[in-house]
Design a protein around this motif. Structure first.
Motif, PDB file in Angstrom:
ATOM      1  N   LEU A  73       0.758  -1.372   0.249  1.00 16.91           N
ATOM      2  CA  LEU A  73      -0.327  -0.118   0.177  1.00 16.91           C
ATOM      3  C   LEU A  73       0.765   0.931  -0.076  1.00 16.91           C
ATOM      4  O   LEU A  73       0.482   2.229  -0.281  1.00 16.91           O
ATOM      5  N   CYS A  74       1.907   1.050   0.681  1.00 20.84           N
ATOM      6  CA  CYS A  74       2.802   2.346   1.023  1.00 20.84           C
ATOM      7  C   CYS A  74       3.341   2.258  -0.228  1.00 20.84           C
ATOM      8  O   CYS A  74       4.226   3.789  -1.266  1.00 20.84           O
ATOM      9  N   ALA A  75       4.159   1.642  -0.987  1.00 26.28           N
ATOM     10  CA  ALA A  75       4.534   1.866  -2.311  1.00 26.28           C
ATOM     11  C   ALA A  75       3.557   2.398  -2.988  1.00 26.28           C
ATOM     12  O   ALA A  75       3.703   3.151  -4.900  1.00 26.28           O
ATOM     13  N   LEU A  76       2.506   1.843  -3.369  1.00 22.12           N
ATOM     14  CA  LEU A  76       1.613   2.070  -4.664  1.00 22.12           C
ATOM     15  C   LEU A  76       1.440   3.700  -3.929  1.00 22.12           C
ATOM     16  O   LEU A  76       1.177   4.509  -5.219  1.00 22.12           O
ATOM     17  N   LEU A  77       1.161   4.364  -3.201  1.00 22.38           N
ATOM     18  CA  LEU A  77       1.215   5.712  -2.836  1.00 22.38           C
ATOM     19  C   LEU A  77       1.897   6.397  -2.610  1.00 22.38           C
ATOM     20  O   LEU A  77       2.058   7.289  -3.596  1.00 22.38           O
ATOM     21  N   GLU A  78       3.055   6.095  -2.963  1.00 22.36           N
ATOM     22  CA  GLU A  78       4.350   6.923  -3.104  1.00 22.36           C
ATOM     23  C   GLU A  78       4.433   6.633  -4.489  1.00 22.36           C
ATOM     24  O   GLU A  78       5.073   7.494  -5.428  1.00 22.36           O
ATOM     25  N   THR A  79       4.172   5.970  -5.044  1.00 21.04           N
ATOM     26  CA  THR A  79       4.043   5.765  -6.818  1.00 21.04           C
ATOM     27  C   THR A  79       3.066   7.019  -6.861  1.00 21.04           C
ATOM     28  O   THR A  79       3.780   7.321  -7.985  1.00 21.04           O
ATOM     29  N   ALA A  80       2.422   7.398  -6.667  1.00 22.07           N
ATOM     30  CA  ALA A  80       1.152   7.949  -6.695  1.00 22.07           C
ATOM     31  C   ALA A  80       1.123   9.661  -6.346  1.00 22.07           C
ATOM     32  O   ALA A  80       0.666  11.073  -6.953  1.00 22.07           O
ATOM     33  N   LEU A  81       2.085   9.619  -4.510  1.00 26.41           N
ATOM     34  CA  LEU A  81       2.250  10.796  -3.935  1.00 26.41           C
ATOM     35  C   LEU A  81       1.229  11.741  -4.383  1.00 26.41           C
ATOM     36  O   LEU A  81       1.715  12.798  -4.369  1.00 26.41           O
ATOM     37  N   PRO A  82       0.230  10.773  -3.922  1.00 28.40           N
ATOM     38  CA  PRO A  82      -1.478  11.910  -3.599  1.00 28.40           C
ATOM     39  C   PRO A  82      -0.554  13.268  -2.581  1.00 28.40           C
ATOM     40  O   PRO A  82       0.365  11.966  -1.554  1.00 28.40           O
ATOM     41  N   SER A  83      -0.959  14.388  -2.728  1.00 28.42           N
ATOM     42  CA  SER A  83      -0.608  15.125  -1.058  1.00 28.42           C
ATOM     43  C   SER A  83      -1.876  16.268  -1.225  1.00 28.42           C
ATOM     44  O   SER A  83      -2.916  16.612  -1.500  1.00 28.42           O
ATOM     45  N   PRO A  84      -2.636  15.671   0.531  1.00 30.50           N
ATOM     46  CA  PRO A  84      -2.285  14.795   1.168  1.00 30.50           C
ATOM     47  C   PRO A  84      -2.321  13.918   0.728  1.00 30.50           C
ATOM     48  O   PRO A  84      -2.677  13.122   0.961  1.00 30.50           O
ATOM     49  N   THR A  86      -4.185  10.259   2.174  1.00 33.46           N
ATOM     50  CA  THR A  86      -5.596  10.466   3.337  1.00 33.46           C
ATOM     51  C   THR A  86      -5.994   9.041   3.270  1.00 33.46           C
ATOM     52  O   THR A  86      -5.641   8.125   2.447  1.00 33.46           O
ATOM     53  N   ALA A  87      -7.056   8.746   4.473  1.00 33.61           N
ATOM     54  CA  ALA A  87      -7.808   7.569   4.063  1.00 33.61           C
ATOM     55  C   ALA A  87      -8.390   7.216   3.025  1.00 33.61           C
ATOM     56  O   ALA A  87      -8.336   6.423   2.503  1.00 33.61           O
ATOM     57  N   GLN A  88      -8.518   8.403   2.573  1.00 36.46           N
ATOM     58  CA  GLN A  88      -9.613   7.742   0.527  1.00 36.46           C
ATOM     59  C   GLN A  88      -8.287   8.136  -0.055  1.00 36.46           C
ATOM     60  O   GLN A  88      -8.691   7.160  -1.271  1.00 36.46           O
ATOM     61  N   THR A  89      -7.569   8.241   0.046  1.00 36.94           N
ATOM     62  CA  THR A  89      -6.049   7.715  -1.433  1.00 36.94           C
ATOM     63  C   THR A  89      -5.842   6.205  -0.651  1.00 36.94           C
ATOM     64  O   THR A  89      -5.538   5.536  -1.664  1.00 36.94           O
ATOM     65  N   VAL A  90      -5.899   6.390   0.234  1.00 30.34           N
ATOM     66  CA  VAL A  90      -5.037   4.896   0.847  1.00 30.34           C
ATOM     67  C   VAL A  90      -6.570   3.973   0.732  1.00 30.34           C
ATOM     68  O   VAL A  90      -6.153   2.943  -0.542  1.00 30.34           O
ATOM     69  N   GLN A  91      -7.391   3.848   1.283  1.00 37.83           N
ATOM     70  CA  GLN A  91      -8.929   3.215  -0.098  1.00 37.83           C
ATOM     71  C   GLN A  91      -8.618   2.990  -1.198  1.00 37.83           C
ATOM     72  O   GLN A  91      -8.848   2.191  -1.883  1.00 37.83           O
ATOM     73  N   ARG A  92      -8.215   4.117  -1.789  1.00 34.80           N
ATOM     74  CA  ARG A  92      -7.975   4.368  -3.317  1.00 34.80           C
ATOM     75  C   ARG A  92      -6.889   2.897  -4.504  1.00 34.80           C
ATOM     76  O   ARG A  92      -6.912   1.723  -5.346  1.00 34.80           O
ATOM     77  N   ALA A  93      -5.470   3.322  -3.089  1.00 31.55           N
ATOM     78  CA  ALA A  93      -4.196   1.971  -3.351  1.00 31.55           C
ATOM     79  C   ALA A  93      -5.414   1.111  -3.186  1.00 31.55           C
ATOM     80  O   ALA A  93      -4.712  -0.264  -4.268  1.00 31.55           O
ATOM     81  N   ALA A  94      -5.798   0.639  -1.692  1.00 33.12           N
ATOM     82  CA  ALA A  94      -6.416  -1.206  -1.409  1.00 33.12           C
ATOM     83  C   ALA A  94      -7.641  -1.265  -3.003  1.00 33.12           C
ATOM     84  O   ALA A  94      -6.795  -2.702  -3.003  1.00 33.12           O
ATOM     85  N   ALA A  95      -8.009  -0.325  -3.354  1.00 34.11           N
ATOM     86  CA  ALA A  95      -8.559  -0.849  -4.148  1.00 34.11           C
ATOM     87  C   ALA A  95      -7.861  -1.316  -6.097  1.00 34.11           C
ATOM     88  O   ALA A  95      -8.408  -2.218  -6.692  1.00 34.11           O
ATOM     89  N   GLN A  96      -6.864  -0.742  -6.190  1.00 32.31           N
ATOM     90  CA  GLN A  96      -5.834  -0.933  -6.860  1.00 32.31           C
ATOM     91  C   GLN A  96      -5.116  -2.476  -6.988  1.00 32.31           C
ATOM     92  O   GLN A  96      -5.718  -3.667  -7.601  1.00 32.31           O
ATOM     93  N   MET A  97      -5.233  -2.912  -5.710  1.00 34.25           N
ATOM     94  CA  MET A  97      -4.526  -4.019  -5.056  1.00 34.25           C
ATOM     95  C   MET A  97      -5.427  -4.941  -5.451  1.00 34.25           C
ATOM     96  O   MET A  97      -5.125  -6.071  -5.483  1.00 34.25           O
ATOM     97  N   LEU A  98      -7.127  -4.890  -4.673  1.00 36.31           N
ATOM     98  CA  LEU A  98      -7.639  -6.124  -5.139  1.00 36.31           C
ATOM     99  C   LEU A  98      -8.500  -6.089  -6.455  1.00 36.31           C
ATOM    100  O   LEU A  98      -8.489  -7.372  -6.839  1.00 36.31           O
ATOM    101  N   ILE A  99      -8.065  -5.404  -7.343  1.00 39.03           N
ATOM    102  CA  ILE A  99      -7.973  -5.365  -9.251  1.00 39.03           C
ATOM    103  C   ILE A  99      -6.224  -6.429  -9.219  1.00 39.03           C
ATOM    104  O   ILE A  99      -7.074  -7.176 -10.649  1.00 39.03           O
ATOM    105  N   GLU A 100      -5.744  -5.897  -8.617  1.00 42.96           N
ATOM    106  CA  GLU A 100      -3.814  -7.118  -9.447  1.00 42.96           C
ATOM    107  C   GLU A 100      -2.862  -7.074  -8.475  1.00 42.96           C
ATOM    108  O   GLU A 100      -2.530  -5.797  -8.331  1.00 42.96           O
ATOM    109  N   ASP A 101      -2.830  -7.916  -7.347  1.00 40.48           N
ATOM    110  CA  ASP A 101      -1.797  -7.855  -6.471  1.00 40.48           C
ATOM    111  C   ASP A 101      -1.233  -9.123  -6.834  1.00 40.48           C
ATOM    112  O   ASP A 101      -1.985 -10.323  -6.341  1.00 40.48           O
TER     113      ASP A 101
END
Length: 185
Positions: A73-84, A86-101
């Motif tokens: 999750l941190c690696a996906l957040l680092e790649t996108a590096l949204p600022s700030p 937030t819990a919402q950006t963490v949820q978006r990264a999690a949704a990406q993981m559910l598609i392909e991990d």
């Protein structure tokens, strides 16, 4: 001194008195604590991101401290590096993981190969059956080694990410052909 690292396959080699490796000591790795996950997520500040106070809690809530999932999750957040971050950006990264991990995919493929484990996990997750955990039960031990359950009383799915993936897995049209439900006769 030899060190073997693995999960289900290695467990199968070392389990039981007839195993040539029954003299092995088994070490069960623990999940990260909430504080350790917060420290991990906090590293994103050093990369130019801004981590909102609720972001580490969101990562921990989704992963339950699972080391790979938290780091992924941190690696996906680092790649996108949204600022700030937030819990919402963490949820978006999690949704990406559910598609392909790879890790989640590995868990689902492992279940495909073990009908007994697949059925028992279905009863725990989808039917709410309270199953006491025991490593002496080879099916429960296998589910723990896959990472699907945590060794609690009663058994529980290891984390929210796995729970979401497993609910989709069991709800899929192919679930009936995988033996999770008995066909009507």
């Amino acid at each position: 001194l030899f060190v073997f690292s693995g999960a289900v396959d290695l467990y199968g080699l070392t389990f039981g008195t007839n195993s040539p490796l029954n003299i092995c000591d088994k070490l069960y790795l623990q999940d990260l604590t909430a504080a350790q996950v917060a420290q991990l997520v906090g590293q994103l500040n050093k990369l130019g991101g801004t981590v909102a106070p609720e972001a580490p809690e969101a990562v921990y809530a989704l992963t339950g401290g699972h080391p790979y999932l938290a780091m992924r999750l941190c690696a996906l957040l680092e790649t996108a590096l949204p600022s700030p971050i937030t819990a919402q950006t963490v949820q978006r990264a999690a949704a990406q993981m559910l598609i392909e991990d790879d890790n989640i995919g590995h868990l689902l493929r492992a279940l495909d190969g073990q009908p007994g484990a697949r059925r028992l996990l279905y009863s725990i997750l989808m039917e709410g059956q309270a199953v006491p955990f025991s490593r002496n039960n080879p099916i429960l031990a296998s589910l723990e080694m896959m990472g699907a359950i945590k060794p609690t009383q009663p058994c529980a799915v290891r984390n929210q990410l796995y729970e979401r993936a497993l609910r989709e897995y069991y709800a899929s049209p192919g679930a009936q052909t995988r033996g999770t439900r008995r066909p009507h006769r």
